[in-house]
Design an enzyme around this catalytic site. Structure first.
Site: not given
Ligand code: NAD
Length: 468
Positions: A153, A234-235, A250, A284
């Site tokens: 994003n 995922v986190g 995050e 987020c």
């Molecule tokens: P996502 O968790 O799908 O992907 C984020 C990253 O993780 C990508 O690079 C993806 O390739 C990687 N990933 C996916 N599966 C993985 C795995 N099994 N192992 C390791 N890495 C993996 O998230 P998204 O759809 O890209 O982003 C949206 C989410 O991010 C929303 O929930 C949003 O709230 C959150 N977000 C949080 C913040 C913050 O600062 N707190 C900022 C921006 C976005």
């Protein structure tokens, strides 16, 4: 170019294809047009990148602070030289309007300048001696190799908020950007770092998808810290994979927007446009739940609906307010897992709820109750769900109890607004404002650990049993 040369992975100062030779496609979100390719890195590429970062780290940490700061300024200058091009790349890859992309690129450049200064700030304390004759010091030392996984994003500045301070304090980095934004989130940073002459291995980029490249990075025994920004589920799973190392997560949440009965309704409704609809609600800190006291609920619903209906949705390169959602999967999630089931449970569609391709109309839902996904889930789409309550206490009780990053409270009485804000659980609460203006200036500097140092200043007096 197809995943080789300057568009490939960036490892140990070189651009190269993935070992598998696999590539993915980069798409302009508003048109669906292919605008590039990226290398689909996998575990062997991650191994190469971590090894390069490991071997470069001691010499990088050993540089003087002014030397590292100078590299960071050079990195910033390279991005600045391509500012306009990077803004347009961000608009194409993320689907954000120009102002969003300008903010992203500008914040990233400022972050590098701020971290260049951070590198030269005092890095320790003199502690009270625990015994006479002792000198106790603490200093910050780098963690080592940081594995960095970022979302789509705000791909450039969410990477830079870790890259810049991480490098400033003597760490080296392996960045895995999101597969939906591999150029603006990774490749352009690699090109800028390379052009700025950063020593090989200090900054590495492995593009690829989550399971293929992200997972091996999170699990890698050669990283000292995992920094992950993305979805909560995922986190939580990558944090488990990185167990034993430092982990910074995050994640997302269901943020609330509370409108009290003495609020300036027009101001609150204008702020709601930013809080829930800016960048199509894909932030987020976007407000998910609007919890409104009954006395102003009708006026608030009218104002929010009028403003939402006035917004123009389309290609960010035209004069529009909102662009496309990031992907079909995201659109389907918003429509089929948030809006439709909430309507099925009794929510009322006031405006929106329709889409063409990835262009989703700003949507207002009334009569939303806590059992609906529009209330309890992170939406990540341009939807304003409104829930009416009778008392301030009810508003507070209904807000708390969900994962939240940032809330807002609206009241004409600042003291009352602050009183409510204090009772909300989020890490950040704003009174009569939509969002924090999150700049590079208020990022927390991390990526170090404290090292305690004890110095014996006077002749050492050991106990008799130790000196026999
Ligand atoms: P996502 O968790 O799908 O992907 C984020 C990253 O993780 C990508 O690079 C993806 O390739 C990687 N990933 C996916 N599966 C993985 C795995 N099994 N192992 C390791 N890495 C993996 O998230 P998204 O759809 O890209 O982003 C949206 C989410 O991010 C929303 O929930 C949003 O709230 C959150 N977000 C949080 C913040 C913050 O600062 N707190 C900022 C921006 C976005």
């Amino acid at each position: 170019m197809s995943g080789t040369g300057r568009d490939g992975l960036y490892i140990d100062g070189e651009f190269r294809a993935a070992r598998s030779g696999r590539v993915g496609s980069v798409e302009e979100k508003a048109t669906g047009r292919e605008i590039g390719r990226f290398a689909l890195g996998e575990a062997p590429d991650v191994d190469d990148a971590v090894a390069a970062a490991r071997s470069a780290q001691p010499a990088w940490a050993a540089l003087s602070a002014p030397e590292r700061a100078s590299y960071l300024r050079g990195f910033a200058a390279q991005l600045d030289a391509r500012h306009g091009e990077l803004v347009e790349q961000s608009m194409r890859e993320t689907g954000g309007v120009r102002a969003k992309a300008e903010d992203e690129v500008g914040t990233s450049i400022r972050q590098l300048h701020i971290s260049a200064v951070q590198a030269s700030e005092p890095a320790g304390d003199v502690l009270p001696p625990y015994k006479a004759g002792k000198l106790s010091l603490s200093r910050t030392v780098p963690l080592g190799v940081i594995g960095l996984i970022t979302p789509w994003n705000y791909p450039m500045n969410l990477a830079m908020r870790a890259v810049a301070p991480g490098l400033a304090f003597g760490n080296t980095i392996v960045l895995k950007p999101a597969e939906l934004t591999p150029v603006i989130g990774g490749q352009v940073l690699a090109r800028a770092a390379h052009a700025a002459g950063l020593p090989p291995g200090v900054f590495n980029v492995v593009t690829g998808d989550g399971p293929g490249a992200g997972r091996p990075l999170a699990e890698h025994a050669g990283i000292d810290m995992l920094d992950f920004t993305g979805a909560r589920a995922v986190g939580e799973s990558v944090a488990a994979a990185a167990a034993g190392r430092d982990v910074r997560l995050e994640l997302g949440g269901s943020n609330a927007f509370v409108v009290l009965d003495d609020a300036d309704v027009e101001l609150a409704a204008s702020c709601a446009m930013i809080a829930s609809l800016e960048f199509q609600g894909q932030t987020c800190i976007s407000a998910s739940r609007h919890i409104v006291l009954r006395d102003v609920a009708e006026a608030y619903l009218d104002a929010v609906t009028r403003k939402a209906e006035s917004l123009v949705v389309g290609n960010p390169f035209d004069d529009v307010d909102l662009g496309p959602l990031i992907s079909i999967a995201q659109r389907d999630r918003v429509h089929e897992q948030i809006v439709a089931p909430s309507l099925a449970k009794g929510a009322r569609l006031v405006t929106g709820g329709t889409f063409e391709g990835l262009f989703y109309r700003p949507t207002v839902l009334a009569d939303v109750t806590p059992d609906m996904p529009a209330f309890s889930e992170e939406i990540f789409g341009p939807v304003i769900p409104i829930t009416v309550v009778d008392t301030e206490a009810e508003a507070i009780a209904l807000t708390n109890g969900y994962p939240m990053l940032m809330n807002s409270v609206f009241s004409a009485d600042l003291v009352r607004g602050m009183g409510v804000a204090e009772q909300l659980d989020a890490g950040e609460v704003h009174v009569n404002d939509a969002h924090a203006r999150h700049g590079a200036e208020n990022q927390l500097a991390g990526f170090t650990r404290r090292q305690w140092i004890g110095v014996q200043r006077t002749p050492l007096q050991l106990p008799e049993w130790a000196s026999r």
